[in-house]
Write a protein that holds these residues in place. Structure first.
Motif, mmCIF file in Angstrom:
data_model
loop_
_atom_site.group_PDB
_atom_site.id
_atom_site.type_symbol
_atom_site.label_atom_id
_atom_site.label_comp_id
_atom_site.label_asym_id
_atom_site.label_seq_id
_atom_site.Cartn_x
_atom_site.Cartn_y
_atom_site.Cartn_z
ATOM 1 N N LEU A 879 60.385 -39.320 -20.330
ATOM 2 C CA LEU A 879 59.712 -40.532 -19.879
ATOM 3 C C LEU A 879 59.977 -40.722 -18.389
ATOM 4 N N LEU A 880 58.936 -41.010 -17.643
ATOM 5 C CA LEU A 880 59.055 -41.110 -16.188
ATOM 6 C C LEU A 880 58.430 -42.425 -15.729
ATOM 7 N N PRO A 881 59.239 -43.465 -15.564
ATOM 8 C CA PRO A 881 58.692 -44.752 -15.104
ATOM 9 C C PRO A 881 58.201 -44.660 -13.666
ATOM 10 N N VAL A 882 57.152 -45.397 -13.367
ATOM 11 C CA VAL A 882 56.624 -45.471 -12.004
ATOM 12 C C VAL A 882 57.097 -46.784 -11.392
ATOM 13 N N LEU A 883 57.453 -46.726 -10.124
ATOM 14 C CA LEU A 883 57.981 -47.885 -9.415
ATOM 15 C C LEU A 883 57.109 -48.175 -8.211
ATOM 16 N N PRO A 884 56.993 -49.440 -7.811
ATOM 17 C CA PRO A 884 56.211 -49.750 -6.611
ATOM 18 C C PRO A 884 56.819 -49.065 -5.390
ATOM 19 N N ALA A 885 55.950 -48.622 -4.496
ATOM 20 C CA ALA A 885 56.404 -48.014 -3.245
ATOM 21 C C ALA A 885 56.109 -48.985 -2.100
ATOM 22 N N LYS A 886 57.097 -49.210 -1.242
ATOM 23 C CA LYS A 886 56.942 -50.154 -0.144
ATOM 24 C C LYS A 886 55.838 -49.705 0.819
ATOM 25 N N ASP A 887 54.902 -50.610 1.062
ATOM 26 C CA ASP A 887 53.832 -50.372 2.028
ATOM 27 C C ASP A 887 53.020 -49.122 1.721
ATOM 28 N N GLN A 888 52.983 -48.714 0.443
ATOM 29 C CA GLN A 888 52.240 -47.521 0.060
ATOM 30 C C GLN A 888 51.390 -47.837 -1.171
ATOM 31 N N PRO A 889 50.178 -47.261 -1.258
ATOM 32 C CA PRO A 889 49.346 -47.511 -2.444
ATOM 33 C C PRO A 889 49.834 -46.741 -3.663
ATOM 34 N N GLU A 890 50.638 -45.679 -3.441
ATOM 35 C CA GLU A 890 51.081 -44.874 -4.572
ATOM 36 C C GLU A 890 52.272 -45.521 -5.270
ATOM 37 N N ALA A 891 52.584 -44.965 -6.425
ATOM 38 C CA ALA A 891 53.788 -45.358 -7.151
ATOM 39 C C ALA A 891 54.869 -44.308 -6.917
ATOM 40 N N ARG A 892 56.126 -44.728 -6.996
ATOM 41 C CA ARG A 892 57.251 -43.809 -6.805
ATOM 42 C C ARG A 892 57.742 -43.307 -8.150
ATOM 43 N N LEU A 893 58.172 -42.070 -8.173
ATOM 44 C CA LEU A 893 58.772 -41.455 -9.354
ATOM 45 C C LEU A 893 60.091 -40.815 -8.930
ATOM 46 N N LEU A 894 61.101 -40.934 -9.755
ATOM 47 C CA LEU A 894 62.406 -40.366 -9.444
ATOM 48 C C LEU A 894 62.701 -39.242 -10.421
ATOM 49 N N LEU A 895 62.903 -38.023 -9.898
ATOM 50 C CA LEU A 895 63.107 -36.856 -10.741
ATOM 51 C C LEU A 895 64.362 -36.108 -10.320
ATOM 52 N N LYS A 896 64.718 -35.121 -11.165
ATOM 53 C CA LYS A 896 65.823 -34.232 -10.864
ATOM 54 C C LYS A 896 65.365 -32.792 -10.990
ATOM 55 N N THR A 897 65.865 -31.955 -10.101
ATOM 56 C CA THR A 897 65.609 -30.521 -10.194
ATOM 57 C C THR A 897 66.600 -29.914 -11.191
ATOM 58 N N PRO A 898 66.380 -28.664 -11.611
ATOM 59 C CA PRO A 898 67.340 -28.016 -12.523
ATOM 60 C C PRO A 898 68.763 -27.956 -11.962
ATOM 61 N N LYS A 899 68.906 -28.007 -10.638
ATOM 62 C CA LYS A 899 70.234 -27.982 -10.029
ATOM 63 C C LYS A 899 70.831 -29.371 -9.879
ATOM 64 N N GLY A 900 70.129 -30.390 -10.387
ATOM 65 C CA GLY A 900 70.649 -31.751 -10.327
ATOM 66 C C GLY A 900 70.310 -32.504 -9.070
#
Length: 924
Positions: A879-900
């Motif tokens: 599950l990947l929640p979307v968060l508001p992005a400051k001064d941007q029309p897009e949404a932010r997503l926070l992920l991790k790579t396989p190396k953390g």
């Protein structure tokens, strides 16, 4: 007829509900039909036998192969007898004790000596070595001692995979229970005459049995599935004699269940040909006209047909015309069209929806199914599903004809092969030749279909092995194949024809010698099951003969300038890029230049991807207007080269293998239009100059993304060399020559020494993939049961190789809970509605780039963990929640790579999932 005394064998349960009888209740107590909590094993066995009896007419090849030169009627009844005995292992003490409240009084309680309750395992022992073995031998004396175990393995493996027989030799009568064996034998002796079983006099050896075992396993599986449907086979108390139950319940219910499942053979439309199937009033193309008159094999004989025709030449319609004529000749009952991707399958489903009914009599109600991992998300398919109870009204005219599909078929991708017509990804067909659960069931469904495989040139080394084995199995099972391609190398044609001949029991290849001239193009090649072979060449229709000028562009900067110039002149332009990152970069740059550019790639949530596809069709499809098209640019991935019927005034492409470039050129001036804003039909190809002294960085220096996608740089160099030297794609006369210059044996031997290292690595990987494919696919000659060691429940054999991918589900945070990106949840929504919204919110990403959720605020992380815990195993996703992005029309997503490593991504409906510049390799 009710009985005054209940025979011992009617005390054994076969089906039970989760909430069944309480301890102390009498299993034989009379109860109403709605309250009965169990179904006698004897009755269930008769249910399945009755279904098998009703299914037999649909699979004449199975009966014919078992009968050999003997009596087909006796062979059919022997198959029904096998279906009757499929669950005989449920008489064993170990199985009966699974529901202690229903444990038959005639058995003593099991102790430590009782084997596990796997009824398929114990059933095999009972049929092979127990008291039922002599009974079967008496029924089929011509099946030798080596062949009978092969046949029985197919019967025992009716749950989708062969029975693991390890330790079978250590089972003895006391394990199963003497009283259980006595009851089983008594049941068999009384029930077999009801199924019409009598002596099968034909002979069958282990080789013939092995070939037969695949279809037989699928047949018993299918009969058991339908015979276990409690909607039609409601539980009945053990108060009826077997004869009464067979006549009054099993047979009529089987008839109803088969009708509701949509499995009856449909009458066909006697009118054939292009006009009859399409309703169009213009003349057919040359290949389509040939399919109207081409000589067919003997009635009922299967065949392999290869149709090679130019892009836009109407190969699908050609295939349907031929398929329809072969169906009328008794070679098949329906069609299944296998395509490379979900997008191509969706597009084909839409096309078939308009014409498939014309294959059948106007008073029939044939079913049309869509089969791939996201078929349930297709609104058109979901709306076509008929409820189980609904009577299927006949249609009277074409205007009233809409796609329909029986609910039983639509509910499962494996069942889709039993629709009268179907479209789906080739992966679903590949699962028929891999040790995947229900592989034999898929084979059975395909065996009565015209299997139409599109774009047969487009599969890699691993998939090519699967494709050849699929053709081999289809031939062995008595089915037919029609293969389609616009850019088929001779080596692939040879491989597929050889596979067909192997499946038909022939040896040797039908291929020209290396010195032979190139075959004509367009071309139709046909090989029958008896080995007769012929080819027919045609002249392409004049309005489809064309030349596409090809011009090289040095780099993406040159492409920007060319696209801007064409757009200013009002042209509709496409730029096909080889990676998502390159496509996104190009779209952003073009938009910054003030152009009306849009992007279409695979990194959208499913709901947004469907919307992008629909928008592309509206702007650039057959019905698009000059006003809609003027100055618009679509930057897209390879998906548009095969799946979508799009038309552009100018086409720009990153360099790619020659066959893909020819396919992409087919989207240029595809539709007839009164005027074009450009004077010349032209494809611009972004590519480094294919110089003789090209070094290791020849491709990666200017197109790093392309160099990552296409590992064999010598193949790309040769494609560029041939294409730019020729300077055009002349169709049809020049297509085969272009392809063979790149793909014929030894074609890459003149590639630069600087690319030799890349070539050796790529060819080594290709050989390894081929070897893995040969290891993974099923061996037809070994038979169904002998392949049991390959079926590992914990191992999933892939249909395709490639980087591992992670499924993310996008969610909106409301401040209190997480909602699917694709829509809001509501209290009145069904579970299916909720599942669909979450599935439409999915986006797939290469796991090497990101495979986990990043660090969200505690309340969001807690909500995400809770939501994930409610999903079934088959819904497994991050599950990947979307968060508001400051001064941007897009949404932010926070992920991790396989190396953390924590990384941030952006998402919006116009560009999909995007990443900052991380230095990671580009991903397709």
């Amino acid at each position: 007829m009710m009985m005054t005394a209940v025979p011992d064998f009617l005390q054994f349960w076969g089906k039970a509900r989760r909430k069944t009888l309480a301890p102390g209740d009498e299993p034989g107590a009379e109860q109403g039909e709605d309250e009965i909590g169990w179904h006698p094993l004897a009755y269930h066995s008769l249910d399945v036998a009755a279904v098998a009896q009703g299914l037999l007419p649909l699979f004449p090849n199975l009966v014919r192969r078992l009968a050999g030169a003997g009596d087909s009627q006796a062979a059919g009844r022997f198959i029904v007898a096998l279906a009757l005995l499929h669950d005989i292992g449920k008489f064993a003490r170990g199985f009966q004790f699974k529901v202690p409240a229903l444990f038959p009084a005639t058995l003593r309680r099991p102790g430590q000596d009782a084997p596990p309750g796997d009824h398929t395992f114990t059933g095999l022992w009972m049929l092979n070595k127990g008291p039922l073995a002599p009974l079967l031998k008496a029924l089929a004396p011509g099946i030798d001692e080596h062949a009978m175990p092969v046949i029985l393995h197919a019967v025992g493996g009716h749950h989708g995979r062969p029975v693991d027989v390890g330790g079978l030799e250590f089972v003895h009568a006391d394990h199963i229970g003497r009283a259980a064996l006595t009851a089983a034998e008594a049941f068999a002796r009384e029930a077999l005459p009801l199924a019409g079983a009598f002596m099968l006099e034909g002979e069958l050896d282990d080789v013939e049995a092995s070939a037969l075992s695949w279809q037989l396993a699928g047949f018993i599986n299918l009969a058991d599935w339908i015979g276990s449907d409690q909607h039609h086979f409601t539980f009945i108390p053990p108060i009826h004699s077997l004869a009464a139950y067979w006549q009054d319940f099993a047979v009529p219910r089987a008839r109803q269940a088969l009708a509701a499942a949509g499995l009856g053979r449909k009458r066909l439309n006697e009118a054939t040909g292009f006009h009859a199937l399409t309703g169009l009033d213009f003349p057919p193309a040359a290949m389509q006209a040939l399919m109207e008159t081409i000589e067919l094999p003997e009635r009922g004989e299967a065949c392999f047909t290869m149709i090679e025709d130019i892009t836009g030449g109407g190969k699908t319609e050609s295939a349907l015309i031929l398929a329809h004529r072969l169906m009328l000749a008794g070679a098949a009952d329906g069609i299944y069209v296998a395509l490379p991707t979900m997008a191509t399958a969706n597009a084909m489903y839409q096309r078939l929806g308009a014409v498939y009914r014309r294959l059948f009599h106007r008073l029939e109600q044939p079913s049309l199914a869509l089969s791939h991992g996201a078929a349930h998300l297709h609104e058109g398919f979901g709306g076509s599903v008929l409820p189980m109870e609904a009577a299927a009204p006949a249609y009277e005219d074409d205007d009233a004809a809409e796609a329909v599909c029986a609910q039983w078929i639509a509910s499962d991708r494996r069942r889709a092969f039993f629709a009268d017509a179907g479209a789906g990804t080739v992966d679903q067909a590949f699962l028929a030749v891999l040790p995947a659960k229900f592989a034999a069931l898929r084979q059975l469904g395909l065996s009565r279909k015209m299997l139409i495989i599109d774009e047969v040139h487009s599969y890699d080394a691993y998939e090519g092995v699967e494709l050849a084995r699929l053709v081999e199995f289809q031939a062995a099972n008595g089915g037919s194949v029609i293969a389609l391609s616009a850019t088929l190398p001779e080596v692939i044609r040879t491989r597929l024809v050889t596979a067909w001949r192997l499946g038909c029991g022939m040896r040797g290849k039908l291929a020209p010698s290396p010195a032979s001239p190139l075959p004509h193009y367009p071309l139709c090649s046909m090989v029958t099951a008896s080995g007769a072979a012929r080819t027919s060449d045609v002249a392409a229709r004049a309005d489809l003969c064309r030349s596409v000028a090809v011009r090289r562009l040095e780099d993406p900067a040159a492409a920007y300038a060319a696209i801007a110039k064409a757009a200013e002149q009002g042209a509709a332009v496409a730029w096909v890029r080889n990676t998502v990152d390159d496509a996104l970069e190009a779209c952003r740059s073009l938009q910054a230049m003030g152009l009306a550019a849009e992007v279409f790639h695979a990194r959208f949530a499913m709901a947004d991807r469907q919307a992008r596809e629909a928008r592309a069709m509206a702007l650039f499809g057959r019905g698009s207007t000059p006003e809609q098209r003027r100055g618009r640019v679509l930057v897209a991935m390879q998906v548009i080269e095969q799946s979508l019927d799009l038309d552009f005034d100018l086409l720009v492409s990153d360099i790619a293998p020659i066959d893909m470039l020819i396919q992409r050129a087919g989207r240029l001036w595809r539709h007839a239009r009164p005027t074009r804003p450009l004077q010349q039909r032209q494809m611009l190809v972004v590519s480094p100059l294919p110089v003789e002294e090209a070094g290791p960085q020849w491709l990666s220096g200017s197109l790093p993304g392309t160099s990552y996608v296409y590992a064999n740089h010598a193949l790309i160099w040769k494609s560029a060399r041939v294409l730019f030297k020729t300077g055009e794609i002349r169709s049809p006369e020049g297509v085969r020559h272009l392809v063979e210059q790149v793909y014929s044996e030894g074609a890459l031997d003149d590639s630069p020494k600087g690319l030799e290292g890349r070539r050796r690595v790529a060819e080594g990987e290709s050989q390894a993939d081929t070897s893995l494919g040969r290891f993974n696919v099923l061996d037809r000659k070994k038979g169904y049961g002998a392949s049991s060691s390959l079926w590992h429940a914990e191992v999933r054999i892939p249909t395709r190789l490639g980087p591992e991918r992670t499924i993310f589900r996008l969610a909106r945070w409301t401040g209190e809970t997480l909602e699917p990106w694709a829509g809001n949840l509501a209290p009145d929504q069904t579970r299916q509605d909720v599942e669909r919204l979450w599935a439409l919110s999915e986006v797939s990403l290469a796991s090497g780039r990101a495979n986990a959720r990043g660090a969200y605020p505690p309340e969001i992380e807690q909500a995400a963990l809770h939501m994930e815990s409610t999903w079934a195993d088959w819904e497994r996703a991050v599950l990947l929640p979307v968060l508001p992005a400051k001064d941007q029309p897009e949404a932010r997503l926070l992920l991790k790579t396989p190396k953390g490593q924590e990384i941030e991504a952006r998402y919006d409906c116009e560009t999909g999932l995007t990443f900052p510049q991380t230095g990671l390799p580009a991903t397709p």
